[in-house]
Design a protein around this motif. Structure first.
Motif, PDB file in Angstrom:
ATOM      1  N   PRO A 149     -13.781  74.677  23.263  1.00 50.11           N
ATOM      2  CA  PRO A 149     -14.020  73.236  23.147  1.00 50.11           C
ATOM      3  C   PRO A 149     -12.805  72.576  22.490  1.00 50.11           C
ATOM      4  CG  PRO A 149     -15.860  74.500  22.216  1.00 50.11           C
ATOM      5  CD  PRO A 149     -14.754  75.474  22.511  1.00 50.11           C
ATOM      6  N   VAL A 150     -12.566  71.316  22.816  1.00 53.01           N
ATOM      7  CA  VAL A 150     -11.385  70.609  22.322  1.00 53.01           C
ATOM      8  C   VAL A 150     -11.794  69.328  21.593  1.00 53.01           C
ATOM      9  CG1 VAL A 150      -9.163  69.575  22.936  1.00 53.01           C
ATOM     10  CG2 VAL A 150     -10.051  71.476  24.293  1.00 53.01           C
ATOM     11  N   PHE A 151     -11.198  69.135  20.424  1.00 56.56           N
ATOM     12  CA  PHE A 151     -11.407  67.961  19.581  1.00 56.56           C
ATOM     13  C   PHE A 151     -10.135  67.132  19.680  1.00 56.56           C
ATOM     14  CE2 PHE A 151     -10.881  65.770  15.586  1.00 56.56           C
ATOM     15  CZ  PHE A 151     -12.123  65.592  14.997  1.00 56.56           C
ATOM     16  N   VAL A 152     -10.240  65.893  20.165  1.00 56.35           N
ATOM     17  CA  VAL A 152      -9.052  65.040  20.292  1.00 56.35           C
ATOM     18  C   VAL A 152      -9.213  63.811  19.411  1.00 56.35           C
ATOM     19  CG1 VAL A 152      -7.534  63.752  21.850  1.00 56.35           C
ATOM     20  CG2 VAL A 152      -8.728  65.794  22.693  1.00 56.35           C
ATOM     21  N   ASP A 153      -8.216  63.594  18.556  1.00 60.84           N
ATOM     22  CA  ASP A 153      -8.173  62.433  17.680  1.00 60.84           C
ATOM     23  C   ASP A 153      -7.220  61.414  18.302  1.00 60.84           C
ATOM     24  OD1 ASP A 153      -7.876  60.615  15.598  1.00 60.84           O
ATOM     25  OD2 ASP A 153      -6.978  62.033  14.196  1.00 60.84           O
ATOM     26  N   PHE A 154      -7.785  60.331  18.852  1.00 61.63           N
ATOM     27  CA  PHE A 154      -6.969  59.226  19.367  1.00 61.63           C
ATOM     28  C   PHE A 154      -6.611  58.333  18.182  1.00 61.63           C
ATOM     29  CE2 PHE A 154      -9.457  60.581  23.002  1.00 61.63           C
ATOM     30  CZ  PHE A 154      -8.568  60.488  24.066  1.00 61.63           C
ATOM     31  N   TRP A 155      -5.319  58.200  17.902  1.00 62.21           N
ATOM     32  CA  TRP A 155      -4.888  57.473  16.713  1.00 62.21           C
ATOM     33  C   TRP A 155      -3.629  56.674  17.001  1.00 62.21           C
ATOM     34  CZ3 TRP A 155      -0.338  58.305  13.712  1.00 62.21           C
ATOM     35  CH2 TRP A 155       0.563  59.205  14.305  1.00 62.21           C
ATOM     36  N   ALA A 156      -3.198  55.884  16.022  1.00 56.32           N
ATOM     37  CA  ALA A 156      -1.913  55.180  16.101  1.00 56.32           C
ATOM     38  C   ALA A 156      -1.332  55.089  14.689  1.00 56.32           C
ATOM     39  CB  ALA A 156      -2.096  53.794  16.696  1.00 56.32           C
ATOM     40  N   PRO A 157       0.004  55.098  14.608  1.00 56.52           N
ATOM     41  CA  PRO A 157       0.661  55.116  13.296  1.00 56.52           C
ATOM     42  C   PRO A 157       0.348  53.883  12.440  1.00 56.52           C
ATOM     43  CG  PRO A 157       2.261  55.405  15.089  1.00 56.52           C
ATOM     44  CD  PRO A 157       0.933  55.180  15.716  1.00 56.52           C
ATOM     45  N   TRP A 158       0.057  52.760  13.081  1.00 55.51           N
ATOM     46  CA  TRP A 158      -0.165  51.513  12.343  1.00 55.51           C
ATOM     47  C   TRP A 158      -1.620  51.344  11.908  1.00 55.51           C
ATOM     48  CZ3 TRP A 158      -3.885  49.288  15.195  1.00 55.51           C
ATOM     49  CH2 TRP A 158      -3.904  49.577  16.571  1.00 55.51           C
ATOM     50  N   CYS A 159      -2.475  52.289  12.276  1.00 56.74           N
ATOM     51  CA  CYS A 159      -3.912  52.133  12.063  1.00 56.74           C
ATOM     52  C   CYS A 159      -4.358  52.757  10.736  1.00 56.74           C
ATOM     53  CB  CYS A 159      -4.666  52.765  13.236  1.00 56.74           C
ATOM     54  SG  CYS A 159      -6.442  52.820  13.018  1.00 56.74           S
TER      55      CYS A 159
ATOM     56  N   SER B 118     -11.128  51.248  20.566  1.00 57.32           N
ATOM     57  CA  SER B 118     -10.691  51.109  19.179  1.00 57.32           C
ATOM     58  C   SER B 118     -10.325  52.478  18.643  1.00 57.32           C
ATOM     59  CB  SER B 118     -11.803  50.483  18.335  1.00 57.32           C
ATOM     60  OG  SER B 118     -12.939  51.309  18.337  1.00 57.32           O
ATOM     61  N   ILE B 119      -9.491  52.474  17.615  1.00 54.16           N
ATOM     62  CA  ILE B 119      -9.093  53.742  17.020  1.00 54.16           C
ATOM     63  C   ILE B 119      -9.384  53.690  15.533  1.00 54.16           C
ATOM     64  CG2 ILE B 119      -7.388  54.530  18.706  1.00 54.16           C
ATOM     65  CD1 ILE B 119      -5.272  53.107  17.070  1.00 54.16           C
ATOM     66  N   PRO B 120      -9.614  54.820  14.897  1.00 59.79           N
ATOM     67  CA  PRO B 120      -9.621  56.133  15.537  1.00 59.79           C
ATOM     68  C   PRO B 120     -10.859  56.358  16.406  1.00 59.79           C
ATOM     69  CG  PRO B 120     -10.286  56.318  13.235  1.00 59.79           C
ATOM     70  CD  PRO B 120      -9.905  54.883  13.457  1.00 59.79           C
ATOM     71  N   THR B 121     -10.658  57.053  17.519  1.00 60.98           N
ATOM     72  CA  THR B 121     -11.756  57.550  18.335  1.00 60.98           C
ATOM     73  C   THR B 121     -11.574  59.054  18.469  1.00 60.98           C
ATOM     74  OG1 THR B 121     -12.124  55.514  19.611  1.00 60.98           O
ATOM     75  CG2 THR B 121     -12.782  57.564  20.655  1.00 60.98           C
ATOM     76  N   ILE B 122     -12.645  59.775  18.230  1.00 60.55           N
ATOM     77  CA  ILE B 122     -12.632  61.225  18.398  1.00 60.55           C
ATOM     78  C   ILE B 122     -13.419  61.550  19.653  1.00 60.55           C
ATOM     79  CG2 ILE B 122     -13.322  63.454  17.393  1.00 60.55           C
ATOM     80  CD1 ILE B 122     -11.353  61.969  15.568  1.00 60.55           C
TER      81      ILE B 122
ATOM     82  N   THR C  85     -18.343  61.417  21.729  1.00 62.71           N
ATOM     83  CA  THR C  85     -17.385  60.416  21.284  1.00 62.71           C
ATOM     84  C   THR C  85     -17.826  59.896  19.925  1.00 62.71           C
ATOM     85  OG1 THR C  85     -17.049  59.719  23.580  1.00 62.71           O
ATOM     86  CG2 THR C  85     -16.248  58.222  21.886  1.00 62.71           C
ATOM     87  N   ILE C  86     -16.922  59.886  18.977  1.00 59.40           N
ATOM     88  CA  ILE C  86     -17.194  59.327  17.659  1.00 59.40           C
ATOM     89  C   ILE C  86     -16.144  58.259  17.399  1.00 59.40           C
ATOM     90  CG2 ILE C  86     -17.443  59.824  15.186  1.00 59.40           C
ATOM     91  CD1 ILE C  86     -17.390  62.849  17.158  1.00 59.40           C
ATOM     92  N   ILE C  87     -16.603  57.028  17.126  1.00 60.65           N
ATOM     93  CA  ILE C  87     -15.669  55.920  16.952  1.00 60.65           C
ATOM     94  C   ILE C  87     -15.621  55.507  15.487  1.00 60.65           C
ATOM     95  CG2 ILE C  87     -15.182  53.517  17.575  1.00 60.65           C
ATOM     96  CD1 ILE C  87     -16.599  54.184  20.281  1.00 60.65           C
ATOM     97  N   GLY C  88     -14.400  55.352  14.983  1.00 60.71           N
ATOM     98  CA  GLY C  88     -14.220  54.870  13.621  1.00 60.71           C
ATOM     99  C   GLY C  88     -13.950  55.984  12.631  1.00 60.71           C
ATOM    100  N   ALA C  89     -13.613  55.582  11.408  1.00 54.62           N
ATOM    101  CA  ALA C  89     -13.339  56.540  10.335  1.00 54.62           C
ATOM    102  C   ALA C  89     -14.669  56.987   9.748  1.00 54.62           C
ATOM    103  CB  ALA C  89     -12.459  55.901   9.273  1.00 54.62           C
ATOM    104  N   VAL C  90     -15.158  58.113  10.212  1.00 53.76           N
ATOM    105  CA  VAL C  90     -16.460  58.620   9.777  1.00 53.76           C
ATOM    106  C   VAL C  90     -16.279  59.750   8.775  1.00 53.76           C
ATOM    107  CG1 VAL C  90     -17.630  57.932  11.910  1.00 53.76           C
ATOM    108  CG2 VAL C  90     -16.609  60.207  11.736  1.00 53.76           C
TER     109      VAL C  90
END
Length: 109
Positions: A24-34, A76-80, A91-96
């Motif tokens: 299984p793969v866990f992907v953290d969609f992020w951006a440096p400014w976030c 929106s990011i972060p999205t996991i 899908t998990i959205i936000g800083a949880v």
């Protein structure tokens, strides 16, 4: 950015690293400014160490690789996202919290 110790996936490596992965793969969609992305960084790093060998962890910088988040409807990011056998399963959205992320991971072990 390998400061977190988590490998990077991008638009060109997405298929081979995420969709064709054996685990299984866990992907953290992020951006440096976030800000919230930075907040969950230590949590994601901790989980990556805890579940090493059971789960693959990747970070995708949405600024550098916009096609993939667009394809999966990341608004929106972060999205996991968690992928199993090439399919998006969670899908998990936000800083949880760490507990919230661990609960999602454990569903697929």
């Amino acid at each position: 950015d390998t400061a977190t110790g988590i490998p990077v996936v991008n638009d060109s490596t997405w298929d081979s690293l995420v969709l064709k992965a054996d685990e299984p793969v866990f992907v953290d969609f992020w951006a440096p400014w976030c800000g919230p992305s930075k907040m969950i960084d230590p949590i994601v790093n901790e989980l990556a160490q805890k579940y090493a060998g059971q789960f693959k962890f990747y970070k995708l910088n949405t600024d550098e690789s916009p096609a993939t988040p667009g394809q999966y409807g990341v608004r929106s990011i972060p999205t996991i996202m968690i992928f199993v056998n090439g399919e998006k399963k969670d899908t998990i959205i936000g800083a949880v919290s760490k507990d919230t992320l661990a609960t999602s991971i454990n569903k697929f072990l």
